[in-house]
Write an enzyme that holds these catalytic residues in place. Structure first.
Site, PDB file in Angstrom:
ATOM      1  N   PRO A 128       0.770  -1.258   0.000  1.00  0.00           N
ATOM      2  CA  PRO A 128       0.000   0.000   0.000  1.00  0.00           C
ATOM      3  C   PRO A 128       0.800   1.306   0.000  1.00  0.00           C
ATOM      4  O   PRO A 128       0.768   2.066   0.962  1.00  0.00           O
ATOM      5  CB  PRO A 128      -0.844  -0.138   1.258  1.00  0.00           C
ATOM      6  CG  PRO A 128       0.009  -0.939   2.177  1.00  0.00           C
ATOM      7  CD  PRO A 128       0.705  -1.931   1.291  1.00  0.00           C
ATOM      8  N   CYS A 129       1.459   1.598  -1.102  1.00  0.00           N
ATOM      9  CA  CYS A 129       2.198   2.857  -1.194  1.00  0.00           C
ATOM     10  C   CYS A 129       1.256   4.061  -1.229  1.00  0.00           C
ATOM     11  O   CYS A 129       1.672   5.179  -0.910  1.00  0.00           O
ATOM     12  CB  CYS A 129       3.134   2.842  -2.402  1.00  0.00           C
ATOM     13  SG  CYS A 129       2.363   2.342  -3.942  1.00  0.00           S
ATOM     14  N   HIS A 130      -0.013   3.848  -1.566  1.00  0.00           N
ATOM     15  CA  HIS A 130      -0.981   4.950  -1.578  1.00  0.00           C
ATOM     16  C   HIS A 130      -1.281   5.462  -0.166  1.00  0.00           C
ATOM     17  O   HIS A 130      -1.818   6.553  -0.002  1.00  0.00           O
ATOM     18  CB  HIS A 130      -2.286   4.512  -2.268  1.00  0.00           C
ATOM     19  CG  HIS A 130      -2.966   3.352  -1.610  1.00  0.00           C
ATOM     20  ND1 HIS A 130      -2.559   2.048  -1.815  1.00  0.00           N
ATOM     21  CD2 HIS A 130      -4.003   3.296  -0.739  1.00  0.00           C
ATOM     22  CE1 HIS A 130      -3.330   1.233  -1.106  1.00  0.00           C
ATOM     23  NE2 HIS A 130      -4.212   1.973  -0.441  1.00  0.00           N
TER      24      HIS A 130
END
Length: 160
Positions: A128-130
């Site tokens: 989950p880089c967001h």
């Protein structure tokens, strides 16, 4: 040998790739830092890719809040891989900052390097880089497009 195929998701077309050890990557169409796929094999079906597609679509429809996929990095430095591992600890509906990730990695002066590694995360959405924000919660860049970052954070209830 990497295998790949395009898939359609509620947030647009993605390309997913696998190798024998597991899922090698998932990228939105037009995403920054997309690898060259010219040496990869296009397939219609593959157990790893089939499961990745199903879980991505379920997540984007609000039917799943985590992924159960075996990830198999096909590239990345030791530092990048450590950042990608740390990203997996940021749970659904949560956010953190690049600076906080740098501190978790015992590299408090490396926020910019952490940001660069986050941008090269090969498993968009799945890792989950967001969920990583700039200082004071700023919505900074997302390799898959800022509009997708906003949509993902809204899906998780972080943004209204």
């Amino acid at each position: 040998m990497l295998t790949f195929r395009p898939i359609q998701t509620p947030l647009g077309q993605m390309l997913i790739a696998a190798q024998a050890q597991g899922l090698a990557g998932a990228w939105f169409e037009g995403q920054q830092h997309m690898p060259d796929v010219s040496g990869w094999q296009l397939v219609k079906t593959d157990p790893t890719l089939d499961e990745a597609e199903a879980q991505l679509v379920q997540y984007m429809r609000g039917q799943r809040d985590s992924f159960q996929l075996k990830l198999a990095p096909a590239w990345g430095t030791e530092f990048q891989r450590s950042v990608w591992q740390a990203l997996q600890g940021v749970g659904f509906g949560s956010t953190t900052s690049y600076g906080h990730l740098a501190q978790l990695l015992n590299k408090p002066q490396a926020a910019r390097a952490v940001g660069a590694a986050v941008g090269r995360n090969p498993w968009s959405v799945i890792v989950p880089c967001h969920r990583i924000l700039g200082a004071q919660g700023a919505l900074t860049g997302y390799a898959g497009g800022l509009e997708r970052k906003v949509a993902l954070l809204k899906l998780e209830g972080v943004l209204l």
